[in-house]
Scaffold this active site. Structure first.
Site, PDB file in Angstrom:
ATOM      1  N   SER A  70       3.507  -5.497  -3.036  1.00  0.00           N
ATOM      2  CA  SER A  70       2.331  -5.691  -3.895  1.00  0.00           C
ATOM      3  C   SER A  70       2.356  -4.904  -5.198  1.00  0.00           C
ATOM      4  O   SER A  70       1.485  -5.116  -6.047  1.00  0.00           O
ATOM      5  CB  SER A  70       1.049  -5.369  -3.122  1.00  0.00           C
ATOM      6  OG  SER A  70       0.733  -6.423  -2.235  1.00  0.00           O
ATOM      7  N   LYS A  73       2.211  -6.986  -8.256  1.00  0.00           N
ATOM      8  CA  LYS A  73       0.952  -7.484  -8.802  1.00  0.00           C
ATOM      9  C   LYS A  73       0.673  -6.932 -10.199  1.00  0.00           C
ATOM     10  O   LYS A  73      -0.098  -7.527 -10.952  1.00  0.00           O
ATOM     11  CB  LYS A  73      -0.203  -7.163  -7.858  1.00  0.00           C
ATOM     12  CG  LYS A  73      -0.206  -8.000  -6.584  1.00  0.00           C
ATOM     13  CD  LYS A  73      -1.394  -7.674  -5.704  1.00  0.00           C
ATOM     14  CE  LYS A  73      -1.495  -8.640  -4.522  1.00  0.00           C
ATOM     15  NZ  LYS A  73      -0.375  -8.520  -3.592  1.00  0.00           N
ATOM     16  N   SER A 124      -5.348  -6.358  -3.028  1.00  0.00           N
ATOM     17  CA  SER A 124      -4.022  -6.961  -2.864  1.00  0.00           C
ATOM     18  C   SER A 124      -4.105  -8.325  -2.181  1.00  0.00           C
ATOM     19  O   SER A 124      -3.394  -8.604  -1.210  1.00  0.00           O
ATOM     20  CB  SER A 124      -3.096  -6.031  -2.065  1.00  0.00           C
ATOM     21  OG  SER A 124      -2.541  -5.043  -2.892  1.00  0.00           O
ATOM     22  N   ARG A 258       0.613   7.354   2.465  1.00  0.00           N
ATOM     23  CA  ARG A 258       1.126   6.884   1.177  1.00  0.00           C
ATOM     24  C   ARG A 258       0.469   7.557  -0.025  1.00  0.00           C
ATOM     25  O   ARG A 258       1.142   8.213  -0.834  1.00  0.00           O
ATOM     26  CB  ARG A 258       0.957   5.363   1.094  1.00  0.00           C
ATOM     27  CG  ARG A 258       1.371   4.744  -0.216  1.00  0.00           C
ATOM     28  CD  ARG A 258       1.274   3.230  -0.139  1.00  0.00           C
ATOM     29  NE  ARG A 258      -0.019   2.778   0.375  1.00  0.00           N
ATOM     30  CZ  ARG A 258      -0.272   1.533   0.771  1.00  0.00           C
ATOM     31  NH1 ARG A 258       0.687   0.618   0.717  1.00  0.00           N
ATOM     32  NH2 ARG A 258      -1.459   1.179   1.211  1.00  0.00           N
TER      33      ARG A 258
END
EC number: 3.5.2.6
Length: 272
Positions: A70, A73, A124, A258
């Site tokens: 993603s 994007k 997302s 993350r």
């Protein structure tokens, strides 16, 4: 098999230095990517007083081409904005529900009654972005990808999913170059397109800094989850581009760490 693979995919002049244990101790907790751990990399490029300062943890991994998931994007949105497919961040966006039918496993944020660029980017929403890629078209998508020198520039595996553990690969260092060129509009795209995307990417705004970012994640061929966090920070010293990726055994483990890891490195560097 393909259905399950797609499901996991969607979850979906410089001075080089490394962090020492002293830097680790400066972090808010012990969650850091450390030199010698081949499962992660963190790259930071700071522009300060017209000079560039680069920090790389695990240089070999930083140059490793990986699926963008993603994080693509950012590029996909920029192309759609520059082409005029998307006029502004509030324009209603839709997708072909016959081609991309709602799946029982979709998270609630993929089942909202309406989307615009801000919400589709934030959550997302893969179906929206698969539709955008289709609307951009193969010829124009390839032309833009080439112009941006985005990763290996390979969209051959399919126009609407090449970034989902398919033919498109990009390294952390290449992510930094892309972000830097996007930020300075080196591509000479429509300025409104660039500014709109920056607006959409803003995730943290306070008196000390502004942080713009995008996550990315998906299951890769060894069965682990690849996680990305990329973006840039504006503060009083300048602008700082960063790209972090790592592999974890499961999606929940990856998701829990993350942003935390990326933020810890930015804190250790005195950027946020």
């Amino acid at each position: 098999m393909r259905k399950n693979l797609l499901r996991f995919s969607f979850l979906a002049l410089a001075t080089v230095s490394t962090f020492t244990s002293a830097h680790v101790n400066e972090a808010q907790n012990d969650t850091m990517c450390v030199e010698g751990d081949s499962s992660c990399t963190f790259v930071l490029l700071s522009e300060i007083d017209k000079a560039q300062h680069e920090t790389i943890i695990n240089n070999k991994r930083a140059q490793m081409p990986l699926s963008p998931f993603s994080t693509f994007k950012v590029a996909n949105s920029l192309i759609a904005l520059d082409k005029g497919i998307i006029k502004d961040a509030k324009q209603t966006l839709s997708f072909d529900k016959e081609k991309y039918p709602v799946q029982p496993w979709w998270p609630k944020v993929w089942q909202l009654p309406q989307y615009n660029l801000s919400t589709a980017f934030k959550f997302s929403m893969v179906a929206i972005y698969r539709q955008l890629a289709t609307d951009i078209g193969k010829k124009d998508m390839q032309s833009y990808i080439n112009k941006m020198h985005y990763g290996n520039q390979d969209i051959s595996s399919g126009l609407d999913d090449f970034w989902l553990n398919k033919s498109m690969k990009i390294s952390a260092k290449e992510q930094i170059k892309f972000l830097q060129d996007f930020y300075h509009n080196a591509y000479q795209f429509n300025k409104q397109a660039v500014n709109t995307l920056k607006e959409v990417m803003l995730v943290d705004d306070n008196e000390n800094y502004k942080l713009y970012a995008k996550t990315g994640a998906g299951k890769v061929n060894d069965g682990s989850m690849l996680g990305w966090y990329i973006g840039f920070v504006e503060n009083a010293q300048g602008v700082h581009f960063f790209a972090f990726n790592f592999n974890k055994a499961s999606y929940p483990e990856m998701k829990a760490l993350r942003k935390k890891v990326a933020y810890n490195h930015l804190k250790a560097a005195g950027i946020i």
